[in-house]
Motif scaffolding. Structure first.
Motif, short mmCIF file in Angstrom:
data_model
loop_
_atom_site.label_atom_id
_atom_site.label_comp_id
_atom_site.label_asym_id
_atom_site.label_seq_id
_atom_site.Cartn_x
_atom_site.Cartn_y
_atom_site.Cartn_z
N LEU A 1 6.40 4.68 -15.49
CA LEU A 1 5.56 4.30 -16.63
C LEU A 1 6.35 3.78 -17.83
O LEU A 1 5.77 3.19 -18.74
CB LEU A 1 4.68 5.48 -17.05
N SER B 1 6.44 0.30 -19.39
CA SER B 1 6.53 -0.63 -18.25
C SER B 1 5.16 -1.26 -18.00
O SER B 1 4.15 -0.85 -18.57
CB SER B 1 6.98 0.13 -17.00
N GLU B 2 5.14 -2.25 -17.12
CA GLU B 2 3.86 -2.87 -16.75
C GLU B 2 2.92 -1.83 -16.13
O GLU B 2 1.73 -1.80 -16.44
CB GLU B 2 4.08 -4.04 -15.80
N LYS B 3 3.47 -0.97 -15.28
CA LYS B 3 2.65 0.10 -14.69
C LYS B 3 2.14 1.03 -15.78
O LYS B 3 0.99 1.48 -15.74
CB LYS B 3 3.47 0.88 -13.65
N GLU C 1 -1.75 1.99 -16.72
CA GLU C 1 -2.23 3.37 -16.81
C GLU C 1 -2.84 3.65 -18.18
O GLU C 1 -3.89 4.29 -18.28
CB GLU C 1 -1.11 4.37 -16.53
#
Length: 161
Positions: free
Chosen positions: A84, A102-104, A108
């Protein structure tokens, strides 16, 4: 006024209500995070802080969050293991690191935001935007005054940016 008097100052009542609001928010976060094994719910608040304020050193995050650096370090480790956050060496000092979402992590956060807005709609659906905006403004003003009264440079970090 004695210790057992029930006629408390309105400012004491305000702080009690704020503490209750904080506990209720914590209860919601704990409930919402039941499906996130390996992550402490406080890590979500750190991730949200990073998304709002941008890349930061762990020491800066600790000051902004009013917690010890070791707490932030544990949260960053959890968030990093979950993919994350991203870490990179600070350009001016390779021993220090900079942490960013992060992109993730952004995906989220977007999912959690939808859940949070749904919860707030259930809870405050009867409130119009003007009432919510007025309360938000008053709380922001109060927080600025509390921050100022604390007087410490670490405590003066403005998390409303």
């Amino acid at each position: 006024m004695g210790f057992h008097d029930t006629d408390d100052d309105v400012r004491v009542e305000l702080m009690r209500e704020l503490k209750t609001a904080s506990q209720l928010q914590h209860a919601w976060v704990m409930q919402a995070w039941q499906d996130q094994p390996g992550l402490h719910p406080a890590a979500a608040m750190l991730l949200s802080d990073l998304a709002k304020n941008g890349e930061a050193r762990p020491s800066e995050l600790a000051k902004r969050r009013y917690v010890d650096l070791s707490v932030v370090s544990r949260q960053i480790t959890q968030l990093s293991a979950a993919g994350l956050v991203d870490r990179r060496p600070a350009p001016e000092d390779g021993r220090a690191s900079l942490v960013s979402v992060s992109e993730k992590g952004r995906a989220e956060l977007a999912r959690w935001r939808v859940n949070y807005l749904e919860f707030m709609e259930r809870a405050l659906g009867g409130w119009d935007d003007e009432r919510v905006t007025e309360l938000t403004g008053r709380l922001a003003e109060m927080n600025a005054d509390l921050r100022s009264a604390l007087g410490s440079a670490a405590c003066l970090a403005d998390t409303t940016k």
